[in-house]
Enzyme design. Structure first.
Site, PDB file in Angstrom:
ATOM      1  N   GLU A 192      -1.504  -6.943   7.735  1.00 39.33           N
ATOM      2  CA  GLU A 192      -0.308  -6.839   8.753  1.00 39.33           C
ATOM      3  C   GLU A 192      -0.122  -7.550   9.900  1.00 39.33           C
ATOM      4  OE1 GLU A 192       2.810  -6.398   8.768  1.00 39.33           O
ATOM      5  OE2 GLU A 192       3.064  -4.189   7.953  1.00 39.33           O
TER       6      GLU A 192
ATOM      7  N   HIS B 141       0.864  -1.363   0.024  1.00 38.55           N
ATOM      8  CA  HIS B 141       0.117  -0.064  -0.079  1.00 38.55           C
ATOM      9  C   HIS B 141       0.917   1.418  -0.056  1.00 38.55           C
ATOM     10  CE1 HIS B 141       0.749   0.813   4.249  1.00 38.55           C
ATOM     11  NE2 HIS B 141       0.818  -0.326   4.357  1.00 38.55           N
TER      12      HIS B 141
END
Length: 192
Positions: free
Chosen positions: A79, A7
């Site tokens: 994550e 990202h």
């Protein structure tokens, strides 16, 4: 070929992990530069899989808008779970949880979260799933991508986040036949 995209830049005043902080303006621009690179280099895929965390979803949406390919959200691409620290302002985290800011031993779990070793084990299973896919883009985070590098290179796991150069909006190519992952692009700073 499988492509893996980190990202874009998010608000780094907060602890990341599973937090839903948004991309900042520079992060959006980084992703747009990566999309431009992909289009200029005829990188194609039929499917986009994305972590369901906001900054990854926003990144995937920018790609989806350019390629007109729908996104499938995959929580398994998240994550490292930083538990209690998730989304906490870094200043506050440093004051309340100084042992968990900076270098944390790979086997130490965040309060109500997971350890780097847990992330490695979780992402090892995810990588097995990814290896069975074809012609897709995976949008995820630095932690999971680092775990893929550690595993595929058969290197000893460390907490060195910068080891493989997984920068914001960097694009990585996974050759599933040769089991090789390599970075093929990272957006540079804007020219001033």
């Amino acid at each position: 070929m499988i492509y893996i995209l980190r990202h874009g830049l998010d608000d780094e005043r907060f602890i990341g992990g599973w937090s839903n902080v948004e991309l900042v303006g520079d992060g959006i621009e980084q992703v747009k530069r990566t999309v431009k690179f992909m289009q200029e280099h005829s990188i194609v895929f039929d499917k986009i899989y994305s972590s369901d965390i906001k900054r990854a979803v926003q990144t995937a949406q920018l790609v989806s808008d350019a390629y007109h390919i729908p996104i499938e959200l995959q929580p398994c691409l998240r994550e490292l779970d930083k538990g209690t620290l998730t989304g906490m302002p870094k200043e506050k985290a440093e004051a309340l949880f100084s042992d968990f800011v900076g270098d944390v031993d790979i086997s130490t779990s965040y309060p109500e979260g997971e350890s780097m070793l847990n992330l490695y084990r979780r992402q090892k299973e995810v990588l097995e799933w990814i290896m069975g896919l074809e012609r897709c883009l995976i949008v995820t985070h630095r932690g999971p991508i680092n775990m893929y590098y550690f595993y595929l290179k058969e290197e000893t796991l460390t907490n060195d986040k910068k080891r493989f150069g997984v920068t914001h909006a960097s694009l990585h190519e996974l050759d599933t036949k040769q089991k090789i992952l390599r970075k093929i692009y990272e957006p540079k700073e804007k020219m001033k």
